[in-house]
Design an enzyme around this catalytic site. Structure first.
Site, short mmCIF file in Angstrom:
data_model
loop_
_atom_site.label_atom_id
_atom_site.label_comp_id
_atom_site.label_asym_id
_atom_site.label_seq_id
_atom_site.Cartn_x
_atom_site.Cartn_y
_atom_site.Cartn_z
CB SER A 272 -19.79 31.83 21.42
OG SER A 272 -19.49 30.66 20.72
CE LYS B 103 -25.01 34.96 17.35
NZ LYS B 103 -24.64 33.55 17.36
CG HIS C 64 -18.84 25.52 18.60
ND1 HIS C 64 -18.47 26.64 19.30
CD2 HIS C 64 -20.07 25.80 18.09
CE1 HIS C 64 -19.41 27.56 19.22
NE2 HIS C 64 -20.41 27.07 18.50
NE ARG D 193 -26.79 25.78 21.85
CZ ARG D 193 -26.74 27.05 22.16
NH1 ARG D 193 -25.96 27.48 23.11
NH2 ARG D 193 -27.50 27.92 21.51
#
Ligand code: COA
Length: 178
Positions: free
Chosen positions: A144, A51, A27, A106
Site C-alpha cells: 500500500s 501507521k 490483498h 510476500r
C-alpha cells in the site's frame, strides 16, 4: 489446553486484518484464495499504531473500497469490518468465533515482523492460529505504501495495474475534485 473451545463452531471463519490503505491486487488475491480454505473470511480494517496519521483513506472509506473490490463470485463468503479504536485483533477474532488470522507473506523481509506479530498474538490468544498465505508472484512487490508513493509522484494512472478498479475510480474522482 486451549482457553476457548471452538469445536462447537461448525462454520470455519478466518479474519484477514490489515491497514488496507488502500487495498491492492495483492490483498485481493489473498482474500479470494482464502475463501477456498474457510467458509467465511472477515476482512478487518484494523489500526496499526505505527501507521497512524499516514492515511490516504479513512477506515470507513477503506472498508467501502474493499467491499466494492470483491468479485461477485466471492462476495457470499466475504464480510468487511472495521475496528473501532484500539482493540487487539485477536479479541475481534475471538468475538467472531474465528479459528484463524490470515497474514500475507510476500518475501523474507516480511518474515521477521510477521513472525513477531504471530508470536505476540499466540501469547495473547493461543486458540487463534496464524495462517500465512503467499501472494501470487505478480503481486510480490506491491504494498500500500508503494502505491501511495507512486500515486504522489505520477498520479492514478501509474498505479492502475496494482489496485482494484473501485480504488482507481475513487482516486481519479478525487483528482478531478482537487
Ligand atoms: N499484497 C500486497 N501487499 C501486502 C500483502 C499482499 N498480499 N500483504 C501485506 N501487504 C503489505 C501491505 O500493503 C502493507 O504495506 P505498507 O506497510 O506499505 O502499508 C504491509 O504489507 C503490511 O501491512 P498490513 O498487512 O496491512 O498489516 P499492517 O502491518 O498495516 O497491520 C495490523 C497490522 C493492523 C493487522 C496489526 O497492527 C494489528 O492487528 N493491530 C491491532 C492491534 C493488535 O492487535 N496488535 C497486535 C498485538 S501486539
Amino acid at each position: 489446553m486451549l482457553n476457548h473451545d471452538l469445536h462447537h463452531v461448525k462454520k470455519s471463519i478466518a479474519v484477514y486484518p490489515g491497514s488496507f490503505d488502500p487495498i491492492t491486487n495483492g490483498h485481493l488475491d489473498i482474500i479470494e484464495r482464502a475463501t477456498y480454505l474457510f467458509d467465511e473470511v472477515v476482512v478487518l480494517v484494523a489500526v496499526n499504531e505505527a501507521k497512524l496519521n499516514k492515511g490516504l483513506f479513512t477506515p470507513k472509506e477503506r472498508a467501502r473500497l474493499i467491499t466494492e473490490s470483491i468479485n461477485p463470485e466471492f462476495q457470499q463468503s466475504v464480510r468487511v469490518d472495521v475496528t473501532e479504536g484500539f482493540v487487539a485483533t485477536v479479541d475481534v477474532c475471538t468475538n467472531l468465533c474465528a479459528r484463524a488470522m490470515i497474514r500475507g507473506l510476500r518475501s523474507v523481509t516480511d518474515f521477521d515482523s510477521e513472525f513477531e506479530l504471530a508470536i505476540a498474538n499466540m501469547e495473547l490468544a493461543p486458540h487463534i492460529e496464524t495462517v500465512f498465505m503467499v501472494p501470487q508472484p505478480v503481486n510480490h512487490f506491491i504494498s500500500s505504501s508503494k502505491v501511495r508513493e507512486i500515486l504522489k509522484l505520477r498520479g492514478p494512472d501509474s498505479v492502475a495495474k496494482f489496485i482494484p478498479e473501485a480504488v482507481l475510480k475513487t482516486l481519479k474522482s478525487r483528482e478531478s475534485d482537487a
